[in-house]
Motif scaffolding. Sequence first.
Motif, PDB file in Angstrom:
ATOM      1  N   UNK A  74       0.834  -1.200   0.000  1.00 47.03           N
ATOM      2  CA  UNK A  74       0.000   0.000   0.000  1.00 47.03           C
ATOM      3  C   UNK A  74       0.869   1.250   0.000  1.00 47.03           C
ATOM      4  N   UNK A  75       0.384   2.291  -0.663  1.00 51.88           N
ATOM      5  CA  UNK A  75       0.872   3.642  -0.413  1.00 51.88           C
ATOM      6  C   UNK A  75       0.059   4.159   0.780  1.00 51.88           C
ATOM      7  N   UNK A  76       0.053   5.463   1.014  1.00 50.32           N
ATOM      8  CA  UNK A  76      -0.736   5.979   2.138  1.00 50.32           C
ATOM      9  C   UNK A  76      -2.229   5.965   1.824  1.00 50.32           C
ATOM     10  N   UNK A  77      -2.583   6.107   0.555  1.00 52.05           N
ATOM     11  CA  UNK A  77      -3.992   6.105   0.163  1.00 52.05           C
ATOM     12  C   UNK A  77      -4.505   4.668   0.129  1.00 52.05           C
ATOM     13  N   UNK A 125       6.140   9.764   4.394  1.00 47.44           N
ATOM     14  CA  UNK A 125       6.092  10.652   3.230  1.00 47.44           C
ATOM     15  C   UNK A 125       5.941   9.834   1.945  1.00 47.44           C
ATOM     16  N   UNK A 126       6.176  10.458   0.793  1.00 45.45           N
ATOM     17  CA  UNK A 126       5.929   9.806  -0.491  1.00 45.45           C
ATOM     18  C   UNK A 126       7.117   9.021  -1.026  1.00 45.45           C
ATOM     19  N   UNK A 127       8.126   8.802  -0.209  1.00 50.17           N
ATOM     20  CA  UNK A 127       9.272   8.028  -0.686  1.00 50.17           C
ATOM     21  C   UNK A 127       9.046   6.539  -0.437  1.00 50.17           C
ATOM     22  N   UNK A 128       9.675   5.717  -1.282  1.00 51.61           N
ATOM     23  CA  UNK A 128       9.628   4.268  -1.100  1.00 51.61           C
ATOM     24  C   UNK A 128      10.912   3.676  -1.651  1.00 51.61           C
ATOM     25  N   UNK A 140      12.829   6.048  -4.300  1.00 52.77           N
ATOM     26  CA  UNK A 140      11.911   6.698  -5.228  1.00 52.77           C
ATOM     27  C   UNK A 140      11.031   7.703  -4.500  1.00 52.77           C
ATOM     28  N   UNK A 141      10.334   8.492  -5.308  1.00 55.32           N
ATOM     29  CA  UNK A 141       9.268   9.380  -4.846  1.00 55.32           C
ATOM     30  C   UNK A 141       8.047   9.082  -5.710  1.00 55.32           C
ATOM     31  N   UNK A 142       6.887   8.923  -5.079  1.00 56.13           N
ATOM     32  CA  UNK A 142       5.671   8.583  -5.828  1.00 56.13           C
ATOM     33  C   UNK A 142       5.366   9.567  -6.955  1.00 56.13           C
ATOM     34  N   UNK A 143       5.847  10.786  -6.821  1.00 60.73           N
ATOM     35  CA  UNK A 143       5.472  11.847  -7.774  1.00 60.73           C
ATOM     36  C   UNK A 143       6.400  11.923  -8.978  1.00 60.73           C
ATOM     37  N   UNK A 144       7.473  11.114  -8.992  1.00 58.05           N
ATOM     38  CA  UNK A 144       8.496  11.208 -10.043  1.00 58.05           C
ATOM     39  C   UNK A 144       8.839   9.808 -10.530  1.00 58.05           C
ATOM     40  N   UNK A 145       8.936   9.639 -11.859  1.00 58.83           N
ATOM     41  CA  UNK A 145       9.172   8.282 -12.348  1.00 58.83           C
ATOM     42  C   UNK A 145      10.641   7.881 -12.366  1.00 58.83           C
ATOM     43  N   UNK A 165      10.146   6.356   9.873  1.00 59.19           N
ATOM     44  CA  UNK A 165      10.645   6.787   8.580  1.00 59.19           C
ATOM     45  C   UNK A 165      11.975   7.508   8.633  1.00 59.19           C
ATOM     46  N   UNK A 166      12.635   7.485   9.781  1.00 60.06           N
ATOM     47  CA  UNK A 166      13.899   8.206   9.931  1.00 60.06           C
ATOM     48  C   UNK A 166      15.094   7.380   9.474  1.00 60.06           C
TER      49      UNK A 166
END
Length: 316
Positions: A74-77, A125-128, A140-145, A165-166
């Motif tokens: 899952x992402x956060x959503x 946050x949006x990193x994975x 990665x960042x969810x917003x950038x491919x 997440x630290x």
Amino acid sequence: MAISQLDDGIVRTMSVAAVFHDFGGKISSLDFHRTEDLLVTASGDDSIRLYNTTTATLSKMTYHKKHGADKVCFTHHPSSLLCSSRNKLDSDESLWYLSMYDNRCLRYFKGHKDRIISLCMSPVNDSFMSGSLDHTVRIWDLRVNACQGILHLRGRPAVAFDQQGLVFAVAMEGGAIKLFDSRSYDKGPFDTFLVGGDTAEVCDIKFSNDGKSMLLTTTNNHIYVLDAYAGDKKCGFSLEPSPHLTTEAAFTPDGQYVLSGSGDGTLHAWNINMRNEVACWNSFIGPVTCLKWAPRRALFAAASDVLTFWIPNNQP
């Protein structure tokens, strides 16, 4: 049942509450959402399935024949997922961001050249991160491919964020665990742990919710609990051999117990503080490929080509 303080007695009463038989292949990955009562699975029949864990019902199912579905989280959503491909291993479509709401691919993440064997989302946050048999870990960042960072290493990589997440951990060749500051990973690891005497590759790594412990599962079926600050081994357990199968272990939300499947089709639970086995059950589904405990409930899921939900049996 909402989770309360677990004890040996409650853990021993865990039993099968729901069974889902309709998979056409081995379940390769499953994940609980952090704040919603949802579970997602990916399996060898190219399906991704979303379950409501309070009602034990299948909410949605989608098929992905082009890519195949291997790792999923899952992402956060609650209706958005990260998925790795089973088929498009050396292409720019090996990792993708999926909306289950309308079964639409929102983004492909380009870079890996081989199968992704470890995938985890930052809790804050949006990193994975993804670890691949191409001997890289990518951030990665969810917003950038395009990937935001890359670590080259030897061996089979496994990755995990701590619950704040630290910090993230990367397991690599020779049983080495390297810890990185999530905000300055480009400076290299700030600590390295070695699992003393065991040079088998780590196939899975998890942090406990309180961040005090790390759980390692190795390719030769050993399970270790390490002190996440000092790297000292708190306890270790051995399982029946399972050739060509990597088993998965999991912490309970309070970090006091570890559960795992094994090659002989049994499930085991250990008390970390007492270092003893609390329970051993027949899984009823053969060797277990995936196992996780729900973050907010007294429930765990175990899977092979069948999915099972386990909850405490409160009957006298």
